[in-house]
Design an enzyme around this catalytic site. Structure first.
Site, short mmCIF file in Angstrom:
data_model
loop_
_atom_site.label_atom_id
_atom_site.label_comp_id
_atom_site.label_asym_id
_atom_site.label_seq_id
_atom_site.Cartn_x
_atom_site.Cartn_y
_atom_site.Cartn_z
N TYR A 176 0.84 -1.19 0.00
CA TYR A 176 0.00 0.00 0.00
C TYR A 176 0.88 1.24 0.00
O TYR A 176 1.69 1.47 0.91
CB TYR A 176 -0.91 -0.01 1.23
CG TYR A 176 -2.12 0.89 1.12
CD1 TYR A 176 -3.32 0.39 0.64
CD2 TYR A 176 -2.07 2.21 1.51
CE1 TYR A 176 -4.45 1.20 0.55
CE2 TYR A 176 -3.18 3.03 1.42
CZ TYR A 176 -4.38 2.51 0.94
OH TYR A 176 -5.49 3.33 0.85
N TYR A 225 -5.70 5.43 -7.34
CA TYR A 225 -5.97 5.31 -5.92
C TYR A 225 -7.40 4.82 -5.75
O TYR A 225 -8.36 5.56 -5.92
CB TYR A 225 -5.79 6.67 -5.23
CG TYR A 225 -6.16 6.68 -3.77
CD1 TYR A 225 -5.37 6.02 -2.83
CD2 TYR A 225 -7.27 7.38 -3.31
CE1 TYR A 225 -5.70 6.03 -1.49
CE2 TYR A 225 -7.60 7.41 -1.97
CZ TYR A 225 -6.81 6.74 -1.06
OH TYR A 225 -7.13 6.76 0.27
#
Length: 388
Positions: free
Chosen positions: A291, A341
Site C-alpha cells: 500500500y 488510488y
C-alpha cells in the site's frame, strides 16, 4: 482454514479524474465486470462486502445489478485499511457456509467529488469520538493525511538516516511499472529520481511525487466457494492467508504516542498471522503489492513483513529489489502512485493477475503474492497463491 474460498474474478471501471457517472454506477459496473471475469451471473451472488465509507448501499448495488437475495452483507472500517479485510470477511462467510459467492467492491469519485487529500479542517464538528480526536490536531496544523504522514517520515529519517531520495525511489519504481500499464493513469509517463526531487513540497519531507493520486473509479473482487467455479476460464486464486490488525495505542493516522513511531506494529501483527495461516515465510513470497498512499510508509512495511531488518529498507530498495528481476517485484501495476488510488482494491486485483500470470509486468515463477492495505490506521493483508 479449509481454503474452500477462492478469488474467482476481478473487474474494474476505467480509472480517471472525471468519471462523469455516479458512484453507484461505478460500483455496479465494477461488480458486473468482475462477475463476467468469473463466468458467473448476478443471480449467483448471495453476499456483498464493501467499506464503511463507501456511498453505495449493498441493497442498491444488488437491485441495480440483478442480484437477488443476500444471505451475507457487511462493511469494514478504517478507509484504505479495509481493502484486504473485505476479502477476509468474504472468505470467512464462505468457509462457514453463510454464503457461496461474495463480491467485494469499492467505488468513488474521489477526484471529481470529495477529495480525501484535502483533509478535515473544514468538516463540521460532531459529537463523536473521531471529531473530538481531530480537535486536538487541527489547531496545530495537522489537517491533511500528507501532513500527518510527514511526522512519521521525519522520525524515520532521524532514526535511520533515510533521505528524501530513499522515498523517491519508491515513486520511480511505481511509475516505471505504470508506464507499461495501459490502464494506469500515468501510462507512458515514467519519472526520474531527479524529477521526484524537483517536484514541489506538499508537507516536508513529502514532495508531490511522494503522494498517491486522487482517482475516480470502481473495483470489485469475486470470492466464491471452490465448487462453484470449477471448470471456468480462469484458474481460481487461493487465499492462503487473510488477516486484520490494530496495534496497541492505535490512532487514525496519528499514532504518535507509542514508544517508537517509525514502525507500523499493526502491519507486523498482520504479517505474523499471514505467515502462520499460510505456512509460508518472507522467503517464500515471490511478489508484493504494498500500500503506497505515501512513499515513506512503504519502507517500514517492507521491514514489518520481514523482507529486511529495521532501518534496512532504503538499501533494500536502492539495490533494485522492487524491480522485475529483483528479490521482490512490487506494485507491478504501478501502485496507487502510478495506476490509481482505489483504497487498495486495485492492488488486490493486481495480485490476482500476478498469480494468474497475466500482469502487464509479469515476473517469472510467481506462486505467492503478499498484499497490504492502508497504513497508519487499523489494517489488513492477504497472501494469494496458486491453486494446489
Amino acid at each position: 482454514m479449509s481454503r474452500r474460498a477462492v478469488i474467482a474474478g476481478i473487474g474494474a471501471t476505467e480509472f480517471s479524474k472525471q468519471s462523469g457517472r455516479s458512484e453507484l454506477q461505478l460500483a455496479c459496473e465494477a461488480v458486473l465486470h468482475a462477475l463476467a471475469d468469473a463466468g458467473l451471473e448476478p443471480s449467483d451472488v448471495d453476499g456483498l462486502v464493501t467499506f464503511v465509507n463507501d456511498s453505495n448501499p449493498e441493497i442498491e448495488v444488488a437491485r441495480s445489478t440483478g442480484i437477488g437475495e443476500l444471505t451475507f452483507f457487511t462493511r469494514v472500517g478504517y478507509g484504505g485499511g479495509a481493502a484486504c479485510g473485505t476479502v477476509q470477511q468474504a472468505m470467512l462467510a464462505i468457509e462457514h457456509g453463510v454464503a457461496d459467492v461474495v463480491v467485494c467492491y469499492r467505488a468513488f469519485n474521489e477526484r471529481s467529488g470529495v477529495r480525501f487529500g484535502l483533509g478535515h479542517a473544514d468538516r463540521p464538528m460532531a459529537a463523536g469520538a473521531d471529531r473530538a480526536g481531530y480537535s486536538w490536531l487541527t489547531p496545530f496544523g495537522l489537517n491533511t493525511p500528507a501532513q500527518e504522514v510527514a511526522i512519521f517520515a521525519r522520525r524515520y529519517m532521524h532514526e535511520f538516516g533515510a533521505t528524501s531520495e530513499d522515498f523517491g525511489r519508491v515513486a520511480v519504481v511505481d511509475r516505471a511499472y505504470a508506464a507499461n500499464n495501459p490502464k494506469a493513469w500515468f501510462y507512458g509517463r515514467p519519472i526520474t529520481l531527479a524529477e521526484h526531487q524537483e517536484s514541489r513540497w506538499i508537507a516536508e519531507p513529502l514532495h508531490l511525487l511522494d503522494c498517491c493520486q486522487e482517482s475516480d473509479g470502481g473495483q470489485a473482487i469475486v470470492v466464491a466457494a471452490q465448487d462453484r467455479v470449477a471448470g471456468l476460464r480462469h484458474r481460481p486464486v487461493r487465499i492462503l492467508g487473510a488477516a486484520q490488525g490494530s496495534g496497541a495505542d492505535q490512532h487514525l493516522m496519528t499514532s504518535y504516542y507509542r514508544p517508537q513511531i517509525s514502525g507500523i506494529p499493526e502491519m507486523g501483527l498482520v504479517a505474523r498471522q499471514l505467515y502462520a495461516q499460510s505456512g509460508l515465510g518472507p522467503q517464500d513470497i515471490d511478489a508484493a503489492v504494498i500500500y503506497d498512499h505515501f512513499t515513506p510508509l512503504v519502507l517500514p512495511q517492507l521491514e514489518e513483513l520481514g523482507f529486511c531488518g529495521r532501518g534496512e529498507a532504503p538499501a533494500f530498495i536502492a539495490d533494485g529489489n522492487l524491480e522485475i528481476g529483483g528479490r521482490l517485484p512490487t506494485n507491478t501495476h504501478g501502485g496507487q502512485l502510478g495506476e490509481a488510488y482505489l483504497h487498495g482494491m486495485n492492488g488486490i486485483a493486481e495480485a490476482v493477475r500476478l498469480v494468474r500470470g497475466t500482469s502487464v509486468n509479469q515476473p517469472e515463477g510467481v506462486e505467492a503474492v503478499i498484499v497490504t492495505s492502508g497504513t497508519a490506521v487499523p489494517t489488513s493483508g492477504l497472501i494469494l497463491g496458486v491453486d494446489a
